[in-house]
Design a protein around this motif. Sequence first.
Motif, short mmCIF file in Angstrom:
data_model
loop_
_atom_site.label_atom_id
_atom_site.label_comp_id
_atom_site.label_asym_id
_atom_site.label_seq_id
_atom_site.Cartn_x
_atom_site.Cartn_y
_atom_site.Cartn_z
N THR A 177 63.88 64.95 34.05
CA THR A 177 64.84 65.35 33.02
C THR A 177 66.29 65.22 33.49
OG1 THR A 177 64.65 67.67 33.75
CG2 THR A 177 63.24 66.95 31.91
N GLY A 178 66.50 64.84 34.74
CA GLY A 178 67.86 64.62 35.23
C GLY A 178 68.57 65.86 35.71
N CYS A 179 67.84 66.98 35.83
CA CYS A 179 68.48 68.18 36.39
C CYS A 179 68.92 67.92 37.83
CB CYS A 179 67.53 69.37 36.33
SG CYS A 179 67.12 69.91 34.66
N LEU A 180 68.12 67.16 38.55
CA LEU A 180 68.47 66.70 39.89
C LEU A 180 68.07 65.23 40.00
CD1 LEU A 180 67.14 69.54 42.27
CD2 LEU A 180 69.48 69.22 41.48
N THR A 181 68.85 64.48 40.75
CA THR A 181 68.40 63.13 41.10
C THR A 181 67.38 63.25 42.23
OG1 THR A 181 70.09 62.83 42.81
CG2 THR A 181 70.69 62.25 40.54
N MET A 182 66.72 62.15 42.53
CA MET A 182 65.73 62.19 43.61
C MET A 182 66.40 62.52 44.93
SD MET A 182 62.50 61.96 43.69
CE MET A 182 61.46 62.41 45.09
N ASP A 183 67.59 61.97 45.16
CA ASP A 183 68.31 62.27 46.40
C ASP A 183 68.68 63.75 46.46
OD1 ASP A 183 68.15 59.70 47.34
OD2 ASP A 183 70.09 59.09 46.52
N GLU A 184 69.13 64.30 45.33
CA GLU A 184 69.49 65.71 45.29
C GLU A 184 68.26 66.59 45.49
OE1 GLU A 184 73.35 65.54 42.26
OE2 GLU A 184 71.32 65.71 41.45
N ALA A 185 67.11 66.13 45.00
CA ALA A 185 65.87 66.89 45.20
C ALA A 185 65.52 66.95 46.68
CB ALA A 185 64.73 66.25 44.41
N TYR A 186 65.64 65.82 47.36
CA TYR A 186 65.39 65.81 48.81
C TYR A 186 66.36 66.76 49.52
CZ TYR A 186 62.21 61.78 48.69
OH TYR A 186 61.14 60.95 48.47
#
Length: 635
Positions: free
Chosen positions: A478-487
């Motif tokens: 949903t774009g709440c976090l990018t994959m990089d931000e999730a990491y």
Amino acid sequence: MELTNDMWVVIAILAVAIFLFITEWLRVDVVALGVVVCLTLTGILTPEQAIAGFSSSALITIAALFIVGGAVLQTGLASMIGRRILGIAGSDEKRLIVVIMVATALLSGVMSNTGTVAVLLPAIVGLAYSAKISPSKLLIPLAFAASLGGAMTLIGTPPNIIMADALKAANVERIANGLETFHVFQFFDFTLVGAPLLIGGVLFMATIGRRLLPDYKPDIEELTPDNPQELMDSYGLNGNLAYLRIQPDSKLVGVALGDTRIRRDYDITVVEIIRSNQLRPVAQFGKQRIMIETAGLTHIFPTAQTVLHADDILVLQGQEAAIRNLAYSHNLSFESPPEDTKETLVNRQIGVAEVVLPPRSSLIGKTLRQVRFGPSYNLTVLGIKRPGASEPPDIKKTTLRFGDILLVRGLWHDIMALKKQRSDFVVMGQPETMIDNTNTNKAPVAAAIMATMLIILMFEILPLVTASLLAALAIILTGCLTMDEAYESIDWKSILLIGGMLPMATALTEVGLVNEIALQVQNSVGSANPRIIVGVLFLLTAVLTQVLSNTATAVLLAPIALQIADRLQITPYSLLMSVALGASMAFASPVASPVNTLVLGAGQYKFADFTKVGLPLIVIGFVISVIIIPIFFPF
């Protein structure tokens, strides 16, 4: 009790690990990986057994929940919820303590304790200022409530998840032996005991505890401000800056800032460079370029590579005599501050924030120059606050200590990057809300995902690991976090700690130490009331949590609790619950938990302040647990 050679090897590895955890000579994640390697090299575990911890459902669940919690923080959802709740606090000290503790506990029940305190701390200090109450009366209740709130739900703190996973692992063995399986802990099972603990903690802090709290009354300007502009004012920066223009014949013209030695020779910080009416190329035809002159002022954040131009205005912080010497020796003229000074020193691209050094920070014991802070982090340290210090430490020469608060300035994205280095820094407030294109519009989406996950867990629609992974995936899609931000939102140090210490629990079982400990307990207790075991496990866990990570403590004691229950032929629920709750009793020192360290500087606390208030609260927790646990989880 006769110990085998394998037992002695495991005891030696465990003793060295605990020693390193306490002394912090090595990072805890490095120690945990060392445990894995040692158990493999000594032949105690096979390589498959040694790395099995990294595939455990508990570890996967905790990693997924870090992502969900990261979205709650980064979208500003946590700050919105916290401020709305604190809006009803009023100005009475007792009411403030109650509201703060309840609000903090509710938030920390579904997100990380450290994140909860970091978000709420500036607002609570603002409340203290408005109510004319010392922050020291409110911040220990804030920190303790975060730990108590984490104990109230299955996902509130890693030890709770580890206890649930221990029951699942025990069930696998029981199924293989044809035995009846245990009921696995569900979302609100911890609330049955955690809620009475919270109520007891709130009542204690609102009555006796608040009388034990120190009443340090800092000057108004020492209070932690609520936004970057107030932060600048609190350090006296907005009115304590000099503006020097570089003359065309100055020897600074054409020189990179890092080569000017302004900081080294004059102990002056270049806070900003103001450049006017630049010629900017807009098109090129062969060797011909079309240039336009930009109107107004350009505000540049200085780096070592920034080349100085004639007519640049340097915004400087330093001693008046040093600034005058610099002006004289480099042909600089004093200027009046531009009309929009405050708006440019802090804006949507550049800002200031306070960061706290936690107990295991690699900066402790070093100076800013030794760690090359500016080049390493692309940030400038404008000031340092030290708990209990009457004078601010010298930025250039002081050796950093845990609890020091650094005022840093730079690009918001660089300030945000410090959040990724959780072992070295804790960033106060929510700098992400100042960044352009922030994800605050995704807050309702994050709230919906969080609520859906909680509903799934409450009604046991899906297992915990599945529900948490589903929520983490939804956060990313949903774009709440990018994959990089999730990491980046995952605390990898904690993940490595859990994955590395789970094999130690396996080793304790494999060599028979867990069985021997349980046998000794059985022989000692005999037919005595099992409540004694509940109390002993609670106190043992609480003591170890003051010096070890609560996660590591839970990992080590979970198999022992299970084996003791098996030996005594009682259900394991009460013993596992006592370990989980004891792991949340990190109250007796400022280094027992990151949340305690966070409030140390802002509250101007001393080490003894935590002990004086925390020990009685641990005793209250012990009494409540010994009484309540057997009621909801009979033997």
